[in-house]
Motif scaffolding. Structure first.
Motif, PDB file in Angstrom:
ATOM      1  N   MET A 155       0.814  -1.208   0.000  1.00  0.00           N
ATOM      2  CA  MET A 155       0.000   0.000   0.000  1.00  0.00           C
ATOM      3  C   MET A 155       0.849   1.259   0.000  1.00  0.00           C
ATOM      4  N   MET A 156       1.915   1.279   0.806  1.00  0.00           N
ATOM      5  CA  MET A 156       2.783   2.446   0.858  1.00  0.00           C
ATOM      6  C   MET A 156       3.509   2.648  -0.468  1.00  0.00           C
ATOM      7  N   HIS A 157       3.904   1.563  -1.099  1.00  0.00           N
ATOM      8  CA  HIS A 157       4.553   1.672  -2.414  1.00  0.00           C
ATOM      9  C   HIS A 157       3.589   2.294  -3.425  1.00  0.00           C
ATOM     10  N   PHE A 158       2.333   1.893  -3.365  1.00  0.00           N
ATOM     11  CA  PHE A 158       1.318   2.429  -4.271  1.00  0.00           C
ATOM     12  C   PHE A 158       1.080   3.915  -3.983  1.00  0.00           C
ATOM     13  N   ILE A 159       0.993   4.284  -2.689  1.00  0.00           N
ATOM     14  CA  ILE A 159       0.736   5.674  -2.306  1.00  0.00           C
ATOM     15  C   ILE A 159       1.902   6.577  -2.698  1.00  0.00           C
ATOM     16  N   ARG A 160       3.128   6.089  -2.479  1.00  0.00           N
ATOM     17  CA  ARG A 160       4.292   6.906  -2.829  1.00  0.00           C
ATOM     18  C   ARG A 160       4.303   7.280  -4.305  1.00  0.00           C
ATOM     19  N   GLY A 161       3.830   6.378  -5.141  1.00  0.00           N
ATOM     20  CA  GLY A 161       3.848   6.633  -6.577  1.00  0.00           C
ATOM     21  C   GLY A 161       2.647   7.411  -7.071  1.00  0.00           C
ATOM     22  N   GLY A 162       1.707   7.743  -6.169  1.00  0.00           N
ATOM     23  CA  GLY A 162       0.488   8.427  -6.568  1.00  0.00           C
ATOM     24  C   GLY A 162       0.487   9.904  -6.221  1.00  0.00           C
ATOM     25  N   ALA A 163      -0.665  10.533  -6.452  1.00  0.00           N
ATOM     26  CA  ALA A 163      -0.801  11.968  -6.231  1.00  0.00           C
ATOM     27  C   ALA A 163      -0.692  12.338  -4.753  1.00  0.00           C
ATOM     28  N   THR A 164      -1.229  11.473  -3.863  1.00  0.00           N
ATOM     29  CA  THR A 164      -1.179  11.767  -2.432  1.00  0.00           C
ATOM     30  C   THR A 164       0.254  11.749  -1.911  1.00  0.00           C
ATOM     31  N   GLY A 165       1.036  10.779  -2.368  1.00  0.00           N
ATOM     32  CA  GLY A 165       2.440  10.721  -1.970  1.00  0.00           C
ATOM     33  C   GLY A 165       3.211  11.926  -2.457  1.00  0.00           C
ATOM     34  N   ALA A 166       2.951  12.333  -3.691  1.00  0.00           N
ATOM     35  CA  ALA A 166       3.618  13.512  -4.251  1.00  0.00           C
ATOM     36  C   ALA A 166       3.235  14.766  -3.468  1.00  0.00           C
ATOM     37  N   LYS A 167       1.959  14.846  -3.056  1.00  0.00           N
ATOM     38  CA  LYS A 167       1.496  15.992  -2.273  1.00  0.00           C
ATOM     39  C   LYS A 167       2.192  16.046  -0.922  1.00  0.00           C
ATOM     40  N   ALA A 168       2.355  14.893  -0.281  1.00  0.00           N
ATOM     41  CA  ALA A 168       3.023  14.845   1.020  1.00  0.00           C
ATOM     42  C   ALA A 168       4.454  15.368   0.912  1.00  0.00           C
ATOM     43  N   VAL A 169       5.158  14.957  -0.116  1.00  0.00           N
ATOM     44  CA  VAL A 169       6.534  15.420  -0.326  1.00  0.00           C
ATOM     45  C   VAL A 169       6.552  16.915  -0.622  1.00  0.00           C
ATOM     46  N   GLU A 170       5.593  17.370  -1.396  1.00  0.00           N
ATOM     47  CA  GLU A 170       5.509  18.796  -1.734  1.00  0.00           C
ATOM     48  C   GLU A 170       5.293  19.650  -0.491  1.00  0.00           C
ATOM     49  N   VAL A 171       4.363  19.224   0.381  1.00  0.00           N
ATOM     50  CA  VAL A 171       4.088  19.965   1.612  1.00  0.00           C
ATOM     51  C   VAL A 171       5.317  19.941   2.526  1.00  0.00           C
ATOM     52  N   ALA A 172       5.955  18.768   2.639  1.00  0.00           N
ATOM     53  CA  ALA A 172       7.163  18.665   3.474  1.00  0.00           C
ATOM     54  C   ALA A 172       8.267  19.567   2.962  1.00  0.00           C
TER      55      ALA A 172
END
Length: 221
Positions: A157-174
């Motif tokens: 699940m984490m691998h899937f999230i990291r590659g998706g829009a939500t993962g990209a958003k988390a990195v952007e906010v960080a």
């Protein structure tokens, strides 16, 4: 006839010793203001006492837990290289090789310990005695399946999230909050009603590794 008692007594002594050591380390961590959690300590001592006294009633439960932990730890160890980027592993090793090696060694020791407990309690004398006493002596297949599933599913699940829009958003906010001087590796996600998202990340560069938390409001569709 009493060979199974010797096996139970041996496993009981080991569990009591491990439990006592774990309790001592737990108390030390509390005194130092450090967080620490473990499945051993008091439960291990209690299970060890029952086995030491030759209780066949405790055998199925301890066997189940050993099977679960064995499959869980082995799965985690196999997937370990995929849990973090290679660059982050290299930086961790360079910054604190002792802590990293200690963590890996502890995992290997725990795998060996649970493997030993499981094989001891699945030995023929113990299985035969359990059957004669009317207790379950079947292979704990569900424990093995759950042990693997509780590692593989979250990692997938984490691998899937990291590659998706939500993962990209988390990195952007960080990156907005903590700066461009770090690279960011997503480690956890949480969604809270009505539309709040929380993310845990590891921020790292050549000189530092630190955990960070971010949150944002998800736009309603």
């Amino acid at each position: 006839m009493y060979k199974y008692r010797a096996i139970l007594k041996r496993v009981g002594i080991v569990l009591i010793a491990v439990g006592i050591l774990d309790i001592a380390y737990w108390i030390y961590c509390i005194s130092q203001g450090q967080s620490y959690s473990s499945i051993f300590n008091i439960p291990a001592v209690v299970a060890g006492v029952f086995l030491f006294r030759g209780s066949l009633r405790a055998v199925p439960l301890v066997t189940w837990v050993a099977a679960f932990m064995l499959s869980n730890l082995v799965s985690d160890f196999i997937l370990l290289p995929f849990l973090k980027p290679a660059e982050l592993w290299a930086i961790e090793f360079r910054l604190d090789a002792i802590a990293l090696c200690r963590s890996l060694l502890l995992t290997i020791i725990l795998i060996a310990l649970h493997c030993w407990i499981y094989t001891q309690l699945r030995a023929a004398p113990v299985v035969s005695a359990s059957v004669r006493s009317g207790h379950s002596a079947s292979t704990p297949k569900l424990a093995f399946i759950l042990g693997v599933a509780l590692v593989v599913l979250p990692v997938g699940m984490m691998h899937f999230i990291r590659g998706g829009a939500t993962g990209a958003k988390a990195v952007e906010v960080a990156r907005t909050q903590y700066g461009e001087g770090y690279k960011y590796h997503l480690t956890g996600m949480g969604w809270y009603w009505p539309n709040e998202v929380h993310a845990s990340l590891t921020a790292y560069n050549e000189h530092e590794i630190k955990p960070v938390q971010v949150q944002w409001k998800q736009r309603s569709k």
